[in-house]
Design a protein around this motif. Sequence first.
Motif, PDB file in Angstrom:
ATOM      1  N   ASP A  91       0.818  -1.218   0.000  1.00  0.00           N
ATOM      2  CA  ASP A  91       0.000   0.000   0.000  1.00  0.00           C
ATOM      3  C   ASP A  91       0.853   1.270   0.000  1.00  0.00           C
ATOM      4  OD1 ASP A  91      -2.127  -1.682   0.085  1.00  0.00           O
ATOM      5  OD2 ASP A  91      -2.704  -1.237   2.160  1.00  0.00           O
ATOM      6  N   GLY A  92       0.253   2.356  -0.485  1.00  0.00           N
ATOM      7  CA  GLY A  92       0.928   3.642  -0.516  1.00  0.00           C
ATOM      8  C   GLY A  92       0.770   4.379   0.807  1.00  0.00           C
ATOM      9  N   TYR A  93       1.707   4.148   1.713  1.00  0.00           N
ATOM     10  CA  TYR A  93       1.651   4.716   3.057  1.00  0.00           C
ATOM     11  C   TYR A  93       1.925   6.219   3.095  1.00  0.00           C
ATOM     12  CZ  TYR A  93       1.906   0.145   5.453  1.00  0.00           C
ATOM     13  OH  TYR A  93       1.665  -1.110   5.941  1.00  0.00           O
ATOM     14  N   PHE A  94       2.600   6.732   2.088  1.00  0.00           N
ATOM     15  CA  PHE A  94       3.230   8.049   2.182  1.00  0.00           C
ATOM     16  C   PHE A  94       3.041   8.800   0.878  1.00  0.00           C
ATOM     17  CE2 PHE A  94       6.811  10.939   1.794  1.00  0.00           C
ATOM     18  CZ  PHE A  94       7.028  11.408   3.084  1.00  0.00           C
ATOM     19  N   GLN A 137      -2.929   2.860  -3.757  1.00  0.00           N
ATOM     20  CA  GLN A 137      -3.781   2.373  -2.666  1.00  0.00           C
ATOM     21  C   GLN A 137      -3.430   3.064  -1.353  1.00  0.00           C
ATOM     22  OE1 GLN A 137      -6.390  -0.014  -2.665  1.00  0.00           O
ATOM     23  NE2 GLN A 137      -6.637   0.833  -0.602  1.00  0.00           N
ATOM     24  N   GLY A 138      -4.415   3.711  -0.748  1.00  0.00           N
ATOM     25  CA  GLY A 138      -4.182   4.437   0.492  1.00  0.00           C
ATOM     26  C   GLY A 138      -4.238   3.549   1.721  1.00  0.00           C
ATOM     27  N   THR A 139      -4.041   4.174   2.882  1.00  0.00           N
ATOM     28  CA  THR A 139      -4.018   3.457   4.151  1.00  0.00           C
ATOM     29  C   THR A 139      -4.990   4.100   5.133  1.00  0.00           C
ATOM     30  OG1 THR A 139      -2.190   4.841   4.925  1.00  0.00           O
ATOM     31  CG2 THR A 139      -1.608   2.753   3.869  1.00  0.00           C
ATOM     32  N   VAL A 140      -5.181   3.416   6.283  1.00  0.00           N
ATOM     33  CA  VAL A 140      -6.006   3.952   7.357  1.00  0.00           C
ATOM     34  C   VAL A 140      -5.101   4.395   8.500  1.00  0.00           C
ATOM     35  CG1 VAL A 140      -7.941   2.487   6.707  1.00  0.00           C
ATOM     36  CG2 VAL A 140      -6.297   1.686   8.433  1.00  0.00           C
ATOM     37  N   LYS A 141      -5.715   4.926   9.546  1.00  0.00           N
ATOM     38  CA  LYS A 141      -4.996   5.343  10.759  1.00  0.00           C
ATOM     39  C   LYS A 141      -5.757   4.772  11.938  1.00  0.00           C
ATOM     40  CE  LYS A 141      -3.722   9.645   8.416  1.00  0.00           C
ATOM     41  NZ  LYS A 141      -4.254   9.130   7.130  1.00  0.00           N
ATOM     42  N   ALA A 142      -5.427   3.522  12.306  1.00  0.00           N
ATOM     43  CA  ALA A 142      -6.254   2.851  13.303  1.00  0.00           C
ATOM     44  C   ALA A 142      -5.488   1.944  14.254  1.00  0.00           C
ATOM     45  CB  ALA A 142      -7.334   2.017  12.587  1.00  0.00           C
ATOM     46  N   THR A 143      -4.236   1.608  13.936  1.00  0.00           N
ATOM     47  CA  THR A 143      -3.548   0.572  14.703  1.00  0.00           C
ATOM     48  C   THR A 143      -2.236   1.088  15.257  1.00  0.00           C
ATOM     49  OG1 THR A 143      -4.456  -1.007  13.103  1.00  0.00           O
ATOM     50  CG2 THR A 143      -2.826  -1.844  14.671  1.00  0.00           C
TER      51      THR A 143
END
Length: 231
Positions: A91-94, A137-143
């Motif tokens: 995934d594209g983290y940045f 592909q984006g990411t979430v902010k949950a973990t």
Amino acid sequence: MKNVVVTGVPRPPIEQLDKLASFGVATVHEALGRTGYLGPELRPIQRGARIAGSVVTALVWPGDNLMIHAAVEQCAPGDVLVVAPTSPCTDGYFGELLATSLAAHGVRGLVIDAGVRDTAELREMGFPVWSRHVSAQGTVKATAGAVNVPVVIGGQTVHAGSVVLADDDGVLIFPARDLPHAIEAANAREAEEQATREALAAGGLGLDRYNLRALLKNLGVEYVTYEEYHE
């Protein structure tokens, strides 16, 4: 894994980091005995960039960039952010916004064992990145993950406060205590390479410069004429 943000990591002198940046990754890698290379899979999204800095690490979960945001707060001028996921992820983290934030804190670049996006914008703003993947592909902010704990990339354990050098040939990381030796050894190797370059430019052969004729003989290599070979 402890979900921690480690603060106050010691950093090598920025003046020495700037000296290191005058040498290429290949030169320093050879000068240090071929250690610390993170492998050929980490590739630059740009050409011609070379940076040296102090490592800030971020350990992230697959598809989650929360700890990158936490890591920004721990960054200082001269740092390079090094990101590794807990398991492989493309995934594209940045992207451009995080780069803008890091640049405002004086961060010199990003090394990530995962994906990045907004690559055209990153190149346009001149923020250097080395990544394993490029992905929209984006990411979430949950973990929760961790910041400034050891991470593993390319079989190498990377510690916060270590030295990172990166250019078109890849990424090299080694302990900060080795920085003065790395500069001295790279200087010596560069001088040796210049002498070799001049010899080769004058028509000399690597066979003679590196004393390889005896090695060929010892390995059983024979010189034969075309006619002898086809008899």
